[in-house]
Design a protein around this motif. Structure first.
Motif, short mmCIF file in Angstrom:
data_model
loop_
_atom_site.label_atom_id
_atom_site.label_comp_id
_atom_site.label_asym_id
_atom_site.label_seq_id
_atom_site.Cartn_x
_atom_site.Cartn_y
_atom_site.Cartn_z
N ARG A 58 19.55 0.75 -10.03
CA ARG A 58 19.04 1.60 -10.88
C ARG A 58 20.04 1.97 -11.77
N ASP A 84 15.44 -2.00 -11.61
CA ASP A 84 14.52 -1.09 -11.08
C ASP A 84 13.34 -2.16 -10.55
N VAL A 85 12.80 -2.21 -9.19
CA VAL A 85 11.89 -3.41 -8.91
C VAL A 85 10.50 -3.33 -9.91
N ALA A 86 10.49 -2.09 -10.22
CA ALA A 86 9.17 -2.12 -11.20
C ALA A 86 9.45 -2.17 -12.79
N MET A 106 12.71 2.86 -0.53
CA MET A 106 12.02 2.63 -1.60
C MET A 106 10.35 3.07 -1.08
N HIS A 109 4.82 0.45 -2.03
CA HIS A 109 4.70 -0.49 -3.36
C HIS A 109 5.64 -0.69 -3.86
N GLU A 110 7.10 -0.38 -3.81
CA GLU A 110 8.20 -0.89 -4.46
C GLU A 110 8.65 -1.97 -3.61
N GLN A 113 6.40 -5.03 -4.78
CA GLN A 113 6.92 -5.32 -6.04
C GLN A 113 8.27 -6.27 -5.85
#
Length: 198
Positions: A58, A84-86, A106, A109-110, A113
């Motif tokens: 990040r 950023d994984v999102a 994380m 949900h990350e 992703q």
């Protein structure tokens, strides 16, 4: 700027390198997800000159990573990428992906992703290596991991040591098959998957 420093990185880099020497011997382009301080990137790129080691993290971590990379000036360690994984992911394909001590930081949900995006940036036979603590069948593998998990949850409710079986399921959904699970010092693991389908 003063370079960031991680004592745990200094402790675990040699055992991890031993695994990477074997698992990445035939690889060429590695994406490291969550490079943190950048110390792993410098150490592994220097020890594995046949690899292009692409660090990423990040935005707030990039200056520290750059400080390490600039000092080392390694030809096979390009500038770090914001990841950023999102958000946006780099263009591949990478024939290997490495990540250390990230899944428990994380939110779940990350983690989902991250695995869901892997097929879009990896080659057909890519290898995935994840280092860190894991639970098995919902149980801690050691008292120290149980204490670490409680410490994580006190820092943030979204953090937790992940169940190996749940992570394996995400990997399988992304087309990756577990091929090795290596015991590491301090009750950590290096889990290795290979991409076996599109």
């Amino acid at each position: 700027m003063d370079k960031p420093h991680s004592p745990s990185c200094e402790r675990n880099r040699e055992p991890i390198l031993e695994v990477l020497r074997e698992q990445l011997a035939d690889r060429r382009h590695v994406l490291e997800i969550g490079s943190g301080t950048g110390e792993h990137a410098v150490h592994f790129a220097a020890a594995l000159p046949h690899l292009s080691w692409q660090s990423s993290d990040r935005a707030e971590y990039l200056p520290g990573i750059r400080a390490w990379l600039d000092e080392a000036a390694l030809p096979n360690a390009p500038a770090p990428l914001e990841l950023d994984v999102a958000g946006n992911w780099p263009d591949g394909p990478f024939d290997a992906v490495f990540s250390a001590n990230t899944l428990h930081i994380m939110a779940w949900h990350e983690v989902q992703q991250l695995f869901a995006r892997l097929p879009t940036i990896t080659s057909a036979d890519a290898r995935l290596i994840v280092y860190g603590p894991f639970n098995f069948h919902g149980r801690y593998s050691s008292d120290s991991n149980a204490a670490f998990d409680q410490w994580l949850k006190a820092r943030g409710a979204h953090m937790a040591i992940r169940d190996a079986e749940a992570v394996d399921a995400l990997a399988a959904d992304a087309g990756f098959t577990l091929v090795d699970d290596i015991a590491m010092p301090a009750n950590n693991r290096c889990r290795v998957w290979r991409r076996t389908r599109a």
